[in-house]
Design an enzyme around this catalytic site. Structure first.
Site, mmCIF file in Angstrom:
data_model
loop_
_atom_site.group_PDB
_atom_site.id
_atom_site.type_symbol
_atom_site.label_atom_id
_atom_site.label_comp_id
_atom_site.label_asym_id
_atom_site.label_seq_id
_atom_site.Cartn_x
_atom_site.Cartn_y
_atom_site.Cartn_z
ATOM 1 N N GLY A 1 38.209 25.933 33.470
ATOM 2 C CA GLY A 1 38.174 26.814 32.400
ATOM 3 C C GLY A 1 37.576 28.152 32.901
ATOM 4 N N ALA B 1 33.961 47.151 27.935
ATOM 5 C CA ALA B 1 34.554 46.031 26.863
ATOM 6 C C ALA B 1 33.511 44.834 26.547
ATOM 7 C CB ALA B 1 35.719 45.443 27.480
ATOM 8 N N CYS C 1 36.285 32.492 31.704
ATOM 9 C CA CYS C 1 37.208 33.067 30.765
ATOM 10 C C CYS C 1 37.222 32.150 29.524
ATOM 11 C CB CYS C 1 38.632 33.075 31.283
ATOM 12 S SG CYS C 1 39.839 33.346 30.073
ATOM 13 N N HIS D 1 60.318 46.290 10.010
ATOM 14 C CA HIS D 1 59.566 47.135 9.119
ATOM 15 C C HIS D 1 59.156 46.248 7.822
ATOM 16 C CE1 HIS D 1 58.347 50.179 6.204
ATOM 17 N NE2 HIS D 1 58.879 49.844 5.196
ATOM 18 N N GLU E 1 35.977 22.405 41.363
ATOM 19 C CA GLU E 1 34.953 23.274 40.655
ATOM 20 C C GLU E 1 33.793 22.814 40.296
ATOM 21 O OE1 GLU E 1 35.405 25.942 38.296
ATOM 22 O OE2 GLU E 1 33.435 25.435 37.765
ATOM 23 N N LYS F 1 35.946 36.272 21.471
ATOM 24 C CA LYS F 1 36.812 36.438 20.535
ATOM 25 C C LYS F 1 36.712 35.402 19.251
ATOM 26 C CE LYS F 1 37.428 39.030 23.332
ATOM 27 N NZ LYS F 1 37.108 39.314 24.476
ATOM 28 N N GLY G 1 28.361 45.398 34.666
ATOM 29 C CA GLY G 1 29.354 45.046 35.904
ATOM 30 C C GLY G 1 28.979 43.811 36.398
HETATM 31 P P1 FAD Z 1 36.040 32.778 36.760
HETATM 32 O O1 FAD Z 1 36.676 32.372 35.401
HETATM 33 O O2 FAD Z 1 34.800 33.157 36.955
HETATM 34 O O3 FAD Z 1 36.098 31.297 37.479
HETATM 35 C C1 FAD Z 1 35.559 30.971 38.359
HETATM 36 C C2 FAD Z 1 35.155 29.426 38.602
HETATM 37 O O4 FAD Z 1 34.572 29.175 39.988
HETATM 38 C C3 FAD Z 1 34.005 29.120 37.783
HETATM 39 O O5 FAD Z 1 34.360 27.906 36.938
HETATM 40 C C4 FAD Z 1 32.930 28.691 38.827
HETATM 41 O O6 FAD Z 1 32.041 27.678 38.332
HETATM 42 C C5 FAD Z 1 33.678 28.210 40.001
HETATM 43 N N1 FAD Z 1 32.938 28.425 41.294
HETATM 44 C C6 FAD Z 1 32.287 29.587 41.764
HETATM 45 N N2 FAD Z 1 31.809 29.148 42.893
HETATM 46 C C7 FAD Z 1 32.270 28.002 43.153
HETATM 47 C C8 FAD Z 1 32.284 27.064 44.596
HETATM 48 N N3 FAD Z 1 31.649 27.491 45.453
HETATM 49 N N4 FAD Z 1 32.798 25.819 44.535
HETATM 50 C C9 FAD Z 1 33.360 25.305 43.328
HETATM 51 N N5 FAD Z 1 33.595 26.221 42.292
HETATM 52 C C10 FAD Z 1 33.052 27.427 42.081
HETATM 53 N N6 FAD Z 1 38.873 39.009 30.473
HETATM 54 C C11 FAD Z 1 40.119 39.406 29.877
HETATM 55 O O7 FAD Z 1 41.315 39.531 30.361
HETATM 56 N N7 FAD Z 1 40.029 39.401 28.474
HETATM 57 C C12 FAD Z 1 38.913 39.561 27.853
HETATM 58 O O8 FAD Z 1 38.956 39.326 26.403
HETATM 59 C C13 FAD Z 1 37.740 39.075 28.471
HETATM 60 N N8 FAD Z 1 36.482 38.984 27.856
HETATM 61 C C14 FAD Z 1 35.486 38.568 28.658
HETATM 62 C C15 FAD Z 1 34.183 38.494 27.937
HETATM 63 C C16 FAD Z 1 33.085 38.388 28.592
HETATM 64 C C17 FAD Z 1 31.790 38.027 27.987
HETATM 65 C C18 FAD Z 1 33.009 38.094 29.983
HETATM 66 C C19 FAD Z 1 31.842 37.746 30.873
HETATM 67 C C20 FAD Z 1 34.433 38.207 30.621
HETATM 68 C C21 FAD Z 1 35.335 38.669 29.985
HETATM 69 N N9 FAD Z 1 36.618 38.641 30.589
HETATM 70 C C22 FAD Z 1 37.536 38.884 29.942
HETATM 71 C C23 FAD Z 1 36.720 38.469 32.325
HETATM 72 C C24 FAD Z 1 37.225 37.192 32.473
HETATM 73 O O9 FAD Z 1 36.561 36.273 32.196
HETATM 74 C C25 FAD Z 1 37.324 37.241 33.939
HETATM 75 O O10 FAD Z 1 38.071 38.139 34.363
HETATM 76 C C26 FAD Z 1 37.947 35.752 34.433
HETATM 77 O O11 FAD Z 1 37.451 34.553 33.722
HETATM 78 C C27 FAD Z 1 38.087 35.832 36.073
HETATM 79 O O12 FAD Z 1 38.773 34.779 36.128
HETATM 80 P P2 FAD Z 1 38.440 33.843 37.581
HETATM 81 O O13 FAD Z 1 39.509 32.660 37.863
HETATM 82 O O14 FAD Z 1 38.792 34.675 38.749
HETATM 83 O O15 FAD Z 1 36.922 33.594 37.798
#
Ligand code: FAD
Length: 471
Positions: A37, A180, A40, A450, A32, A49, A270
């Site tokens: 975390g 969203a 998310c 209910h 990481e 939230k 996006g």
């Molecule tokens: P991420 O959570 O993006 O984690 C990727 C990790 O990889 C990061 O920690 C990053 O530091 C690490 N990383 C990247 N490149 C490298 C590398 N080369 N080497 C080592 N580490 C690396 N989704 C919901 O379902 N419900 C919600 O209510 C919701 N609210 C959201 C609100 C906001 C403001 C945002 C921006 C997003 C929200 N989402 C929500 C979307 C959700 O956060 C993502 O879909 C989710 O975090 C994706 O998880 P992931 O594990 O694919 O990637």
């Protein structure tokens, strides 16, 4: 090999994949580059939230008199609202650190990049380390996409990350994009006292939702004086010292233009995948617009590399990333014959709930009424307004409805759309029913307690058959 499975990225996709891999008996590590975390827990789902809960509490307090409670001198301490949100996020991220230890998963901090099919280089400042593994799961997520010509500057032009740690609520904020993220921030900042204007290219707020649901939200935002300009695009911008001018035009009539000057802009149009650091193409991994192509088992074209979550494309949701993480770990266990009992059950992408935590909350899955008709289904719809719900009346939150879209032939649920109190909680019942091929006939035989908001699901389902009792 140093490890059997190495996960790159510690977000809800990556950390969950690592835990499942460890449960399946693999020697597992996570790499990481920032904080366990991912988006998310640190910059997405959880902190937003927490912010929205402060906004909701404030709105409830404004209504206190209605409930026979008098509350005077209600004040927002914006710094403390942000502080609480950061505390909640930190607590959750620490929980992931604990889970890594509990499951004996090694965590390596740094940025990973492939140097061989089975080897990555992990860089952190000046330190470099090589790590080998039989299988890698990439879960590097995605980041906010900037509006062309309007780069994020962490001051006037904000991505969601900066918008959740502002020092004060801007006097006027422009939100570009009514998905969203845009809608949640519009809700939050409006409650915090900002004047908010949303600009959306498509014809509705939350344009992917059922039209009728979006219309309920639009009315509600109108009532709260949250302005929105639908069917409009930003064609030019002008940055001044302390403000930004957004020049917008009507997508159907390009000669209809106007300008809006705002103190801050939040761009929520996006995401861009975090895949450029990984050196993937050298090893045969196929990318489409930067998103990693995977098959039903999350395998890429390179034998040792799997990928899950936001970096593989839509739907970009935390619960999807987590489930994909579980599936990828299981697919690897089956491939490497780690478990003889495991059977692979692919995800049904038609049954993914999507939730927006604005007020009123919105939750849905499956086909909208319009899409179901366009696909040629013999559509039958059942609706239940929360004004007829005893529980909604008791809690003083009656705006919204449950809408169920079914195939008239067998009563199969094609889609469910909820706006109103606890929408994001009660959608789970309908997803569970559909996942197990239960039709409206089984749901109406299920006794719902209910008075509960979930009775709305029962009533809307009964309405499909013309058997609703309370409307
Ligand atoms: P991420 O959570 O993006 O984690 C990727 C990790 O990889 C990061 O920690 C990053 O530091 C690490 N990383 C990247 N490149 C490298 C590398 N080369 N080497 C080592 N580490 C690396 N989704 C919901 O379902 N419900 C919600 O209510 C919701 N609210 C959201 C609100 C906001 C403001 C945002 C921006 C997003 C929200 N989402 C929500 C979307 C959700 O956060 C993502 O879909 C989710 O975090 C994706 O998880 P992931 O594990 O694919 O990637």
């Amino acid at each position: 090999m140093d490890f059997e499975v190495v996960v790159i990225g510690g977000g809800p996709g990556g950390y969950v994949a690592a835990i499942r891999a460890a449960q399946l008996g693999f020697k597992t590590a996570v790499i990481e580059k920032e904080k366990m975390g991912g988006v998310c827990l640190n910059w997405g789902c959880i902190p937003t939230k927490a912010l929205l809960q402060s906004a909701h509490l404030l709105e409830e307090m404004k209504k206190a008199q209605e409930f026979g409670i008098s509350a005077q001198g209600i004040q927002v301490e914006f710094g403390k609202v942000i502080e609480r949100s950061r505390k909640v996020a930190d607590q959750m991220a620490k929980g992931v650190d604990f889970l890594m230890k509990k499951n004996k998963i090694e965590v390596v901090f740094g940025t990973a990049s492939f140097i061989e099919e089975n080897k990555v280089l992990v860089s952190s400042g000046d330190s470099k380390k090589e790590i080998t593994a039989d299988r890698f799961i990439i879960a590097t997520g995605a980041r906010s996409r900037p509006l062309p010509g309007l780069a994020f500057d962490q001051n006037l032009v904000l991505s969601s990350r900066e918008a959740m740690v502002e020092k004060s609520a801007p006097k006027k904020i422009g939100v570009i994009g009514a998905g969203a993220i845009g809608v949640e921030f519009a809700d939050f900042y409006a409650s915090m006292g900002s004047e908010v204007v949303i600009i959306e290219y498509l014809d509705h707020l939350l344009p992917n939702e059922d039209e009728e649901i979006s219309q309920v939200l639009e009315k509600s935002f109108l009532k709260r004086k949250i302005e929105y300009k639908l069917g409009m695009s930003v064609y030019a911008t002008e940055k001044k010292e302390n403000s930004v001018v957004l020049k917008i035009k009507n997508k159907n009539n390009v000669s209809e233009t106007s300008e809006i000057e705002v103190d801050k802009v939040l761009v929520g149009i996006g995401l861009v995948p975090n895949t450029e650091d990984l050196n993937l193409e050298k090893f045969g991994v196929v990318l489409s617009k930067g998103f990693i192509d995977v098959n039903e088992r999350y395998a890429t074209k390179c034998k040792s590399i799997y990928a899950i979550g936001d970096c593989t494309g839509n739907p970009l949701l935390a619960h999807v990333a987590s489930m994909e993480g579980i599936k990828a770990a299981e697919a690897i266990a089956i491939e490497l014959k780690k478990s003889s009992e495991l059977k692979y059950h692919p995800i049904n992408y038609d049954l993914i709930p999507g939730c927006t935590y604005c007020h009123p909350e919105v939750a849905s899955f499956g086909l909208t009424e319009k899409k179901a008709i366009a696909l040629g289904f013999d559509v039958k719809v059942g609706k239940f307004p929360f004004t007829a719900s005893g529980r909604a009346q008791a809690i003083g939150d009656t705006n919204g409805m449950v809408k169920i879209v079914t195939n008239a032939k067998h009563g199969e649920i094609l889609g469910a759309h909820i706006i109103g109190p606890s929408a994001t909680e009660i959608i789970a019942e309908l997803v569970l029913a559909s996942s197990n091929e239960l039709s409206v006939h089984e749901i109406i035989q299920t006794i719902h307690a209910h008075p509960t908001i979930s009775e709305g699901v029962l009533e809307a389902t009964s309405a499909v058959l013309g058997e609703a009792i309370n409307i």
